[in-house]
Scaffold this motif. Sequence first.
Motif, PDB file in Angstrom:
ATOM      1  N   THR A 165      46.244  11.563  -1.312  1.00 18.47           N
ATOM      2  CA  THR A 165      47.013  11.418   0.071  1.00 18.47           C
ATOM      3  C   THR A 165      46.487  11.564   1.285  1.00 18.47           C
ATOM      4  O   THR A 165      46.723  10.769   2.033  1.00 18.47           O
ATOM      5  N   PHE A 166      45.890  12.739   1.222  1.00 18.18           N
ATOM      6  CA  PHE A 166      45.310  13.186   2.618  1.00 18.18           C
ATOM      7  C   PHE A 166      43.714  12.860   2.964  1.00 18.18           C
ATOM      8  O   PHE A 166      43.196  13.223   3.934  1.00 18.18           O
ATOM      9  N   ASP A 167      43.161  12.225   1.711  1.00 21.98           N
ATOM     10  CA  ASP A 167      41.674  11.784   1.894  1.00 21.98           C
ATOM     11  C   ASP A 167      40.852  13.159   2.069  1.00 21.98           C
ATOM     12  O   ASP A 167      40.083  12.926   2.953  1.00 21.98           O
ATOM     13  N   CYS A 168      41.068  14.038   1.220  1.00 23.83           N
ATOM     14  CA  CYS A 168      40.325  15.123   1.631  1.00 23.83           C
ATOM     15  C   CYS A 168      39.910  15.709   0.120  1.00 23.83           C
ATOM     16  O   CYS A 168      39.776  15.025  -0.806  1.00 23.83           O
ATOM     17  N   CYS A 169      38.928  16.939   0.244  1.00 23.48           N
ATOM     18  CA  CYS A 169      38.367  17.158  -1.039  1.00 23.48           C
ATOM     19  C   CYS A 169      38.450  18.887  -0.934  1.00 23.48           C
ATOM     20  O   CYS A 169      37.733  19.399   0.080  1.00 23.48           O
ATOM     21  N   CYS A 195      38.257  13.055  -5.094  1.00 22.01           N
ATOM     22  CA  CYS A 195      37.467  13.235  -3.810  1.00 22.01           C
ATOM     23  C   CYS A 195      36.836  12.032  -3.176  1.00 22.01           C
ATOM     24  O   CYS A 195      36.476  12.115  -2.256  1.00 22.01           O
ATOM     25  N   CYS A 196      36.819  11.202  -4.095  1.00 16.44           N
ATOM     26  CA  CYS A 196      35.918   9.962  -3.792  1.00 16.44           C
ATOM     27  C   CYS A 196      36.607   8.868  -2.774  1.00 16.44           C
ATOM     28  O   CYS A 196      37.821   8.926  -2.858  1.00 16.44           O
ATOM     29  N   GLN A 197      35.717   8.309  -1.971  1.00 12.87           N
ATOM     30  CA  GLN A 197      36.841   7.287  -0.958  1.00 12.87           C
ATOM     31  C   GLN A 197      37.252   6.294  -1.726  1.00 12.87           C
ATOM     32  O   GLN A 197      36.275   5.760  -2.811  1.00 12.87           O
ATOM     33  N   ARG A 198      38.191   5.619  -1.434  1.00 10.83           N
ATOM     34  CA  ARG A 198      38.841   4.635  -1.887  1.00 10.83           C
ATOM     35  C   ARG A 198      38.137   3.315  -1.970  1.00 10.83           C
ATOM     36  O   ARG A 198      37.871   3.119  -0.960  1.00 10.83           O
ATOM     37  N   ALA A 206      34.467  -2.726 -11.455  1.00 10.78           N
ATOM     38  CA  ALA A 206      33.702  -1.478 -11.403  1.00 10.78           C
ATOM     39  C   ALA A 206      33.288  -1.007  -9.884  1.00 10.78           C
ATOM     40  O   ALA A 206      32.738  -2.185  -9.115  1.00 10.78           O
ATOM     41  N   ASP A 207      33.207   0.185  -9.771  1.00 10.83           N
ATOM     42  CA  ASP A 207      32.719   0.582  -8.516  1.00 10.83           C
ATOM     43  C   ASP A 207      31.690   1.270  -8.622  1.00 10.83           C
ATOM     44  O   ASP A 207      31.567   2.791  -8.966  1.00 10.83           O
ATOM     45  N   PRO A 208      30.570   1.020  -7.971  1.00 11.11           N
ATOM     46  CA  PRO A 208      29.300   1.938  -8.111  1.00 11.11           C
ATOM     47  C   PRO A 208      29.405   2.894  -7.023  1.00 11.11           C
ATOM     48  O   PRO A 208      28.508   3.995  -7.243  1.00 11.11           O
ATOM     49  N   SER A 209      30.102   2.958  -6.197  1.00 12.42           N
ATOM     50  CA  SER A 209      30.240   4.155  -5.254  1.00 12.42           C
ATOM     51  C   SER A 209      30.801   5.369  -5.897  1.00 12.42           C
ATOM     52  O   SER A 209      30.311   6.353  -5.465  1.00 12.42           O
ATOM     53  N   GLN A 210      31.705   4.998  -6.733  1.00 14.27           N
ATOM     54  CA  GLN A 210      32.352   6.282  -7.303  1.00 14.27           C
ATOM     55  C   GLN A 210      31.349   7.143  -8.231  1.00 14.27           C
ATOM     56  O   GLN A 210      31.162   8.526  -8.052  1.00 14.27           O
ATOM     57  N   ARG A 215      28.237  12.289  -8.321  1.00 14.59           N
ATOM     58  CA  ARG A 215      27.166  12.938  -8.314  1.00 14.59           C
ATOM     59  C   ARG A 215      26.686  13.865  -7.142  1.00 14.59           C
ATOM     60  O   ARG A 215      25.700  14.396  -7.020  1.00 14.59           O
ATOM     61  N   GLY A 216      27.631  13.787  -6.174  1.00  9.72           N
ATOM     62  CA  GLY A 216      27.498  14.495  -4.846  1.00  9.72           C
ATOM     63  C   GLY A 216      27.032  13.931  -3.795  1.00  9.72           C
ATOM     64  O   GLY A 216      26.690  14.608  -2.765  1.00  9.72           O
ATOM     65  N   ASN A 217      26.883  12.450  -3.765  1.00  8.69           N
ATOM     66  CA  ASN A 217      26.437  11.820  -2.577  1.00  8.69           C
ATOM     67  C   ASN A 217      27.365  11.926  -1.397  1.00  8.69           C
ATOM     68  O   ASN A 217      28.694  11.320  -1.757  1.00  8.69           O
ATOM     69  N   MET A 218      27.116  12.610  -0.355  1.00  8.49           N
ATOM     70  CA  MET A 218      28.053  12.893   0.676  1.00  8.49           C
ATOM     71  C   MET A 218      28.729  11.594   1.379  1.00  8.49           C
ATOM     72  O   MET A 218      29.750  11.251   1.819  1.00  8.49           O
ATOM     73  N   MET A 219      28.016  10.476   1.218  1.00  9.32           N
ATOM     74  CA  MET A 219      28.450   8.952   1.933  1.00  9.32           C
ATOM     75  C   MET A 219      29.359   8.504   1.280  1.00  9.32           C
ATOM     76  O   MET A 219      30.139   7.760   2.155  1.00  9.32           O
ATOM     77  N   PHE A 220      29.810   8.859   0.082  1.00  7.93           N
ATOM     78  CA  PHE A 220      30.791   8.099  -0.638  1.00  7.93           C
ATOM     79  C   PHE A 220      32.155   8.972  -1.174  1.00  7.93           C
ATOM     80  O   PHE A 220      32.967   8.745  -1.779  1.00  7.93           O
ATOM     81  N   ARG A 221      32.137  10.474  -0.305  1.00 10.11           N
ATOM     82  CA  ARG A 221      32.999  11.148  -0.802  1.00 10.11           C
ATOM     83  C   ARG A 221      33.727  11.744   0.264  1.00 10.11           C
ATOM     84  O   ARG A 221      33.310  11.538   1.796  1.00 10.11           O
ATOM     85  N   ASN A 222      35.222  11.922   0.338  1.00 10.90           N
ATOM     86  CA  ASN A 222      35.756  12.565   1.381  1.00 10.90           C
ATOM     87  C   ASN A 222      35.107  14.381   1.855  1.00 10.90           C
ATOM     88  O   ASN A 222      35.230  15.166   0.605  1.00 10.90           O
TER      89      ASN A 222
END
Length: 267
Positions: A165-169, A195-198, A206-210, A215-222
Amino acid sequence: MRTVMRDGRAGQGEASARGTAMEGDCLSCVKYLMFVFNFLIFLGGSFLLGVGVWVLVDPTGFREIVAANPLLFTGVYIVLAMGGMLFLLGFLGCCGAIRENKCLLLFFFMLILLIFLAELAAAILAFIFREHLTREYFTKELKRHYQGYNNTDVFTSTWNGIMNTFDCCGVNSPEDFKESLFKSLNHDDMVPAACCQRPSQPADMADPSQEQCLRGNMMFRNNKGCYSAVVDYFELYIYVAGASAIVVLTIELFAMVFAMCLFRGIQ
């Protein structure tokens, strides 16, 4: 001598009449002040009822968070019950004041006294247990109880709802999941899927960004912590709720005083 006595009695009668008139004016003033304060209580009860109904039917996802947590779910119905009681009390107080009914006034006084004491006790308990609302407390609970993908667990499903809901982690950041129960259950994931961005594409693709996110990539997570996200979202509402609580308690106190004065003044 008789003339003086008659003049004295006449003066006493005029003073008594003036006193009675003043008492009547004061009683009338108290009656209308009582009506005004009870009308404000009536409006306050209507507001609480509206807030409770809004939480139950809100389409933005807050309803799911409330429903997933039995404590919050119970709290919503407590708010509805308090709103309904204040709504009823305001109505009774207005009727008792206008009709000058001693039974209604006494019934109103006793009920609003009970509500006043209950609200005061709740405020004291909230102050005593305020340490349960700290970052440290939530972080410790998250590390100990959050499982990640077990949505049958109330604690886990609640946190998933909050993070979606709040796009946080996490509480403070995604680092909260290190050395946690989640990490021990999911060795390959650095953070949960919540925690992953929608994704922008449909859910059935399939969503490769998830995978990169897990795996810990900061570009694709909140990367913002949920504690800051929730506090920022509700900051204005917290101050408004606190100010409203003080105003309601003050109104209830004056309403009790006016009810007792009117009760004693009615012949």
